[in-house]
Design a protein around this motif. Structure first.
Motif, short mmCIF file in Angstrom:
data_model
loop_
_atom_site.label_atom_id
_atom_site.label_comp_id
_atom_site.label_asym_id
_atom_site.label_seq_id
_atom_site.Cartn_x
_atom_site.Cartn_y
_atom_site.Cartn_z
N TRP A 45 -2.95 -5.51 28.07
CA TRP A 45 -3.93 -5.17 29.48
C TRP A 45 -2.90 -4.75 30.85
O TRP A 45 -3.66 -4.60 31.59
N HIS A 46 -1.75 -5.55 30.57
CA HIS A 46 -0.88 -5.45 31.78
C HIS A 46 0.16 -4.76 31.18
O HIS A 46 0.91 -5.00 29.96
N TYR A 47 0.99 -4.15 32.09
CA TYR A 47 2.23 -3.46 31.87
C TYR A 47 3.54 -4.41 31.51
O TYR A 47 4.37 -4.26 30.55
N HIS A 48 3.47 -5.56 31.91
CA HIS A 48 4.42 -6.72 31.70
C HIS A 48 4.18 -7.20 30.35
O HIS A 48 5.07 -7.78 29.85
N GLU A 49 3.09 -6.89 29.65
CA GLU A 49 3.08 -7.31 28.27
C GLU A 49 3.49 -6.24 27.14
O GLU A 49 3.36 -6.67 26.17
N MET A 50 4.08 -5.16 27.84
CA MET A 50 4.84 -4.30 27.00
C MET A 50 6.26 -4.33 27.17
O MET A 50 6.59 -2.88 27.29
N GLU A 101 -12.64 -16.03 32.19
CA GLU A 101 -12.96 -15.45 33.35
C GLU A 101 -11.75 -15.40 34.02
O GLU A 101 -11.54 -14.18 35.09
N GLU A 102 -10.67 -16.11 34.47
CA GLU A 102 -9.57 -15.83 35.33
C GLU A 102 -8.82 -14.94 34.79
O GLU A 102 -7.99 -14.36 35.61
N ASP A 103 -8.61 -14.60 33.60
CA ASP A 103 -7.85 -13.29 32.97
C ASP A 103 -8.58 -12.41 31.98
O ASP A 103 -8.46 -12.76 30.63
N PRO A 104 -9.54 -11.54 32.65
CA PRO A 104 -10.36 -11.03 31.56
C PRO A 104 -9.82 -10.02 30.79
O PRO A 104 -8.87 -9.41 31.37
N ARG A 105 -10.00 -9.80 29.58
CA ARG A 105 -9.28 -8.84 28.84
C ARG A 105 -10.61 -8.08 28.15
O ARG A 105 -10.71 -8.30 27.03
N PRO A 106 -11.10 -7.09 29.04
CA PRO A 106 -12.34 -6.42 28.36
C PRO A 106 -11.95 -5.15 27.27
O PRO A 106 -10.92 -4.47 27.47
N THR A 107 -12.72 -4.88 26.51
CA THR A 107 -12.57 -3.77 25.53
C THR A 107 -13.92 -3.48 25.29
O THR A 107 -14.98 -4.11 25.61
N PHE A 108 -14.26 -2.30 24.82
CA PHE A 108 -15.67 -1.50 24.69
C PHE A 108 -15.87 -1.16 23.27
O PHE A 108 -14.75 -0.52 22.83
N LEU A 119 -21.88 1.93 25.90
CA LEU A 119 -20.90 0.98 25.42
C LEU A 119 -21.12 -0.69 25.68
O LEU A 119 -22.25 -0.68 26.60
N GLN A 120 -20.74 -1.46 24.90
CA GLN A 120 -20.87 -2.64 25.14
C GLN A 120 -19.53 -3.32 25.14
O GLN A 120 -18.69 -3.00 24.62
N GLU A 121 -19.40 -4.21 26.26
CA GLU A 121 -18.09 -5.03 26.77
C GLU A 121 -17.98 -6.15 25.98
O GLU A 121 -18.89 -6.93 25.62
#
Length: 142
Positions: free
Chosen positions: A81-86, A48-55, A40-42
């Motif tokens: 990426w966070h529960y509060h975003e849903m 950087e303060e709020d990383p949102r990685p996907t692969f 995988l490639q990230e």
């Protein structure tokens, strides 16, 4: 009938040939397991303060890789990426319940042991899920 016997003999020879081909396999195939998961490639969508990685698969070739990354970046607001975003997920969409038959008590299972680090991570995740309203404690009479 002679024709039928002739075809039958050809069919038998063909089956024998196919069996021979199926029986042959290189010994190297038995010596190791093939890797079935792509490396995988990230890809990070935020700072950087709020990383949102996907692969994505590192095996993708250009220009498909660039097109996929552009598509993911274009629709990055569709990911959470966070529960509060849903907020406002409808419980009719998905809800897990533990049904207990009338007259039966839930079975109390033995405590599962885990390392302190793992236990802290589990507790932290449970707190996040409770705070976001994704889970709630089950209330039983006993």
């Amino acid at each position: 009938m002679a024709k039928f016997t002739h075809e039958s003999t050809e069919d038998q020879e063909e089956e024998e040939l196919q069996e021979e081909v199926l029986d042959f396999a290189p010994a190297a195939l038995d010596d190791f397991l093939l890797e079935v998961e792509d490396p995988l490639q990230e890809i990070n969508f935020r700072i950087e303060e709020d990383p949102r990685p996907t692969f994505i698969s590192a095996l993708l070739k250009e220009p498909l890789k660039s097109e996929l990354i552009a598509l993911l970046k274009e629709f990055r607001d569709c990911f959470a990426w966070h529960y509060h975003e849903m907020p406002g997920l409808d419980r009719e969409l998905m809800e897990h319940e533990l049904p207990i038959k009338e007259g039966y008590l839930p079975v109390k299972q033995a405590r599962r042991r885990m390392s302190i680090d793992t236990e802290l991570k589990v507790k932290e995740e449970i707190e996040r899920l409770l705070k976001a309203g994704f889970i709630k404690p089950a209330i039983y009479a006993d």
